[in-house]
Design a protein around this motif. Sequence first.
Motif, short mmCIF file in Angstrom:
data_model
loop_
_atom_site.label_atom_id
_atom_site.label_comp_id
_atom_site.label_asym_id
_atom_site.label_seq_id
_atom_site.Cartn_x
_atom_site.Cartn_y
_atom_site.Cartn_z
N SER A 228 9.46 -39.72 3.37
CA SER A 228 8.32 -38.99 3.92
C SER A 228 8.68 -37.51 3.84
O SER A 228 9.84 -37.15 3.57
CB SER A 228 8.09 -39.39 5.38
N ILE A 229 7.71 -36.66 4.09
CA ILE A 229 8.00 -35.22 4.10
C ILE A 229 9.05 -34.91 5.16
O ILE A 229 9.98 -34.14 4.92
CB ILE A 229 6.72 -34.39 4.32
N ASN A 230 8.94 -35.54 6.33
CA ASN A 230 9.91 -35.29 7.40
C ASN A 230 11.31 -35.75 7.02
O ASN A 230 12.29 -35.08 7.34
CB ASN A 230 9.46 -35.98 8.69
N GLN A 231 11.41 -36.89 6.34
CA GLN A 231 12.72 -37.38 5.93
C GLN A 231 13.37 -36.45 4.91
O GLN A 231 14.56 -36.16 4.98
CB GLN A 231 12.61 -38.79 5.35
N LEU A 232 12.56 -35.95 3.96
CA LEU A 232 13.10 -35.01 2.98
C LEU A 232 13.51 -33.71 3.67
O LEU A 232 14.56 -33.15 3.36
CB LEU A 232 12.09 -34.74 1.87
N ALA A 233 12.71 -33.26 4.59
CA ALA A 233 13.03 -32.02 5.32
C ALA A 233 14.37 -32.16 6.03
O ALA A 233 15.21 -31.25 5.96
CB ALA A 233 11.92 -31.69 6.32
N ASP A 234 14.59 -33.29 6.70
CA ASP A 234 15.87 -33.52 7.38
C ASP A 234 17.03 -33.57 6.39
O ASP A 234 18.08 -32.97 6.63
CB ASP A 234 15.82 -34.83 8.18
N ALA A 235 16.83 -34.29 5.29
CA ALA A 235 17.90 -34.45 4.30
C ALA A 235 18.24 -33.13 3.61
O ALA A 235 19.40 -32.87 3.30
CB ALA A 235 17.50 -35.50 3.25
N ALA A 236 17.23 -32.29 3.38
CA ALA A 236 17.45 -31.03 2.67
C ALA A 236 17.77 -29.87 3.60
O ALA A 236 18.25 -28.83 3.15
CB ALA A 236 16.21 -30.69 1.84
N GLY A 237 17.49 -30.02 4.88
CA GLY A 237 17.75 -28.94 5.81
C GLY A 237 16.75 -27.81 5.72
O GLY A 237 17.09 -26.65 5.94
N ILE A 238 15.50 -28.16 5.36
CA ILE A 238 14.43 -27.16 5.34
C ILE A 238 13.25 -27.72 6.12
O ILE A 238 13.21 -28.92 6.42
CB ILE A 238 14.02 -26.77 3.90
N SER A 239 12.29 -26.89 6.44
CA SER A 239 11.19 -27.34 7.30
C SER A 239 10.22 -28.25 6.55
O SER A 239 10.00 -28.10 5.35
CB SER A 239 10.44 -26.14 7.88
N ASN A 240 9.62 -29.16 7.31
CA ASN A 240 8.62 -30.06 6.71
C ASN A 240 7.37 -29.28 6.29
O ASN A 240 6.72 -29.61 5.31
CB ASN A 240 8.28 -31.22 7.64
N ILE B 164 4.75 -26.39 -0.44
CA ILE B 164 5.17 -26.42 -1.85
C ILE B 164 4.39 -27.51 -2.58
O ILE B 164 3.82 -27.28 -3.65
CB ILE B 164 6.68 -26.67 -1.98
N GLU B 165 4.35 -28.70 -2.00
CA GLU B 165 3.69 -29.84 -2.66
C GLU B 165 2.20 -29.60 -2.85
O GLU B 165 1.62 -30.05 -3.84
CB GLU B 165 3.91 -31.12 -1.84
N ASN B 166 1.57 -28.89 -1.93
CA ASN B 166 0.13 -28.64 -2.01
C ASN B 166 -0.22 -27.37 -2.79
O ASN B 166 -1.39 -27.01 -2.89
CB ASN B 166 -0.48 -28.58 -0.61
N GLY B 167 0.79 -26.69 -3.32
CA GLY B 167 0.54 -25.50 -4.10
C GLY B 167 0.18 -24.28 -3.29
O GLY B 167 -0.24 -23.27 -3.83
N VAL B 168 0.34 -24.36 -1.97
CA VAL B 168 0.03 -23.23 -1.10
C VAL B 168 1.15 -22.20 -1.16
O VAL B 168 0.90 -21.00 -1.10
CB VAL B 168 -0.18 -23.70 0.36
N ARG B 169 2.36 -22.67 -1.27
CA ARG B 169 3.53 -21.79 -1.37
C ARG B 169 3.99 -21.80 -2.82
O ARG B 169 3.92 -22.80 -3.51
CB ARG B 169 4.66 -22.32 -0.48
N GLY B 170 4.48 -20.67 -3.31
CA GLY B 170 4.96 -20.58 -4.68
C GLY B 170 6.21 -21.41 -4.91
O GLY B 170 6.68 -22.12 -4.02
#
Length: 147
Positions: free
Chosen positions: A19-31, A37-43
């Motif tokens: 999930s987005i939350n699981q990736l955020a925890d694993a990568a150490g960045i915010s969900n 990023i995934e929605n193209g809102v952030r570059g």
Amino acid sequence: MEHAFGSYLKQQRELQGYSINQLADAAGISNSQISRIENGVRGVPKPATIRKLADALSVPYAEMMKQAGYMEEMNTTTDARVTPEWATYKDRRDFKKMLEDEDDLMFDGIPLDDEDKKRIKDVLTGLFWEAKQMNKRKKTTDPDENK
């Protein structure tokens, strides 16, 4: 390019079953950052963030950097890299020797295993040829520009 990378990131995340939350925890960045990023809102994220995502998703860093547009796609044959057509024999020989030197590679005093060496070699190969190409372009620019 931003949306293309976001779609790629989402695809990789879903392939891992995160999930987005699981990736955020694993990568150490915010969900929220991952969602943007995934929605193209952030570059396209910075290379340091891409490194965290690649490690968390067990995706080669070089592949993720290519998808993000930081590195040009390198053509590959079975196991050998095809060098750019402008590279001289000396360029190829010197670069090959540098990468295949049998001395122990270390980072922070810790010897690198074969997998780490391969990852480093892949990233360095892309960056090296990209830098060489940029240097060749600079040399062919108008010499009067700098006056």
